[in-house]
Design an enzyme around this catalytic site. Sequence first.
Site, PDB file in Angstrom:
ATOM      1  N   LYS A  79       0.852  -1.192   0.000  1.00  0.00           N
ATOM      2  CA  LYS A  79       0.000   0.000   0.000  1.00  0.00           C
ATOM      3  C   LYS A  79       0.888   1.243   0.000  1.00  0.00           C
ATOM      4  O   LYS A  79       1.890   1.296   0.727  1.00  0.00           O
ATOM      5  CB  LYS A  79      -0.880  -0.039   1.263  1.00  0.00           C
ATOM      6  CG  LYS A  79      -1.947   1.037   1.348  1.00  0.00           C
ATOM      7  CD  LYS A  79      -2.807   0.787   2.584  1.00  0.00           C
ATOM      8  CE  LYS A  79      -3.985   1.740   2.698  1.00  0.00           C
ATOM      9  NZ  LYS A  79      -4.837   1.427   3.862  1.00  0.00           N
ATOM     10  N   SER A 155      -9.521   0.952   2.910  1.00  0.00           N
ATOM     11  CA  SER A 155      -8.726   1.841   2.090  1.00  0.00           C
ATOM     12  C   SER A 155      -7.589   1.144   1.344  1.00  0.00           C
ATOM     13  O   SER A 155      -6.983   1.738   0.465  1.00  0.00           O
ATOM     14  CB  SER A 155      -8.142   2.963   2.959  1.00  0.00           C
ATOM     15  OG  SER A 155      -7.276   2.442   3.953  1.00  0.00           O
ATOM     16  N   SER A 179      -9.714  -1.473   7.064  1.00  0.00           N
ATOM     17  CA  SER A 179      -9.154  -1.238   5.731  1.00  0.00           C
ATOM     18  C   SER A 179      -8.372  -2.412   5.144  1.00  0.00           C
ATOM     19  O   SER A 179      -7.994  -2.359   3.970  1.00  0.00           O
ATOM     20  CB  SER A 179      -8.276   0.013   5.729  1.00  0.00           C
ATOM     21  OG  SER A 179      -9.081   1.164   5.756  1.00  0.00           O
TER      22      SER A 179
END
Lengths: 463, 67
Positions: A79, A155, A179
């Site tokens: 990420k 996310s 997330s």
Amino acid sequence: MIQAYPDAIQIASVVREQEVSAKSIVAAALSRIADGNQRLNCFTTVMADSALADAEAIDRQIAEGKDPGILAGVPIAVKDLLDIAGITTLAGSKINAAKPPATCDATAVARLRQAGAVLVGATNMDEYAYGFVTENSHYGATHNPHDFNRVAGGSSGGSAAAVAAGLVAISLGSDTNGSIRVPAAFCGIFGLKPTYGRLSRAGSALFAGSFDHIGPFARSVRDLAAVFDVLQGADPADPVCTTRPPERCLPQLNLGIENLRIAVADDYFARGAEPEALEAVAKVASALGVKDRVTIPEAERARAAAFVITASEGANLHLKDLRSRPNDFDPATRDRFLAGALIPASWYIQAQRFRQWYRDRVREIFENVDIILAPATPCIAPPIGQEKMVIAGEEMLVRPNLGRFTQPLSFIGLPIISVPIQREGNMPLGVQIIAAPYNEALVLRVAAFLEAQGIVSAPVIQR
Amino acid sequence: MPDSPSLIPNRQIAEYVDRMAELIDLPIDPEYKPGIIANMTRIAQVAQLVNEFPLPDEIEAATIFTP
């Protein structure tokens, strides 16, 4: 014999045995990314040159008789809030794009590379991790590999979609309120949110430090365990990282579920969901022979307290930019951050004190139960751009409600795997396998049992 | 999350947003104000769930500060 889409352990095995070179594995991954990323938009950065060079280095080590590690030659992505040396960490924002490149790898990235993994890129996310959909106004929406018209979840949506689509074998995400678990469920893969403080977050852009965790996405339970084991260990650079000695989980995977006390969360966790989300839990419970129910008290208030703390901490981190350049924020996060900056201190402190009370109640529950099951999300992945949805007959906003079942649990840092339920002709769903703090080994064992029974699986989406 | 109306009137939330933003030196673009008020209203509703819950005095917010 190599399967079409092997898991990370299998890739590393054939690389170490010199059946296939790391370079050819990584080149193939880069080729899949070049093709698949056009439709999916998982990546914010692809590091083709350095990945191929890293893979060649792995091949040289093997040729010299050295062991490059348990993840030798495995293509991974992280990420885009974890630092990668030489690359600017965007954290999904336009503001951070002007910052200088990171000077060193985040601890988690460094440990994966030390274990032989080859980093091929950074993945898309909601701005500053504030969201459950990965619809980013600066870098575009990430599309769900099961249905390009639907969100990947967030996310950590780019990381989840990249694994689900078979672009990489392993990825890292972060989970503050869900997330990792939400996108794992929506994309039909495994996601592990560890115990709060168990894995170092050093070198990651924080969202709300009270709840921020990092963890892996994978296609198999043994991959989750392998990555978790690689990432464990004290780190003075993260003030909340535990100093307790690592406990290797991979060797414990096949210990089975005998004598484990497992119960399904009822009350709050059995309401506010579409029937299929509860059916997914029932399917897992049935496979485990579970009939017991357990009530986690005041989960709604726990979610509320997490909401207040997240808004307050998140806003404080970005206060300088909120003052000077609010126009540069994603409209999806800006007003929430601005409002969060105005929260009275007493609300924040009360929420933190409630967190202690609630933790104590849940500790009491774990005196009589080892594992709790709950839905990961209240519904399947909604369509991209959808603002409202109907859940259990009630119309509500999409974005805040996708975390209904994840938020009250990360609030007190419990270790959780979202295991994927594949549904023929339908979008996948996830079920949370929850244990008391520091019991990652238990949630991994239960997930491994379900995987061996064929109840949960994460095949690469063929489209 | 509660979707019931806040006990705090919208006008008071708007006033609070203005005064608090002034106090912490946070300029608010008029264009963003309705969104901020909507979010603050939502936060107030949510916080009420926590604030109304009686907690024993000895419950302390855990800190991770290590001197």
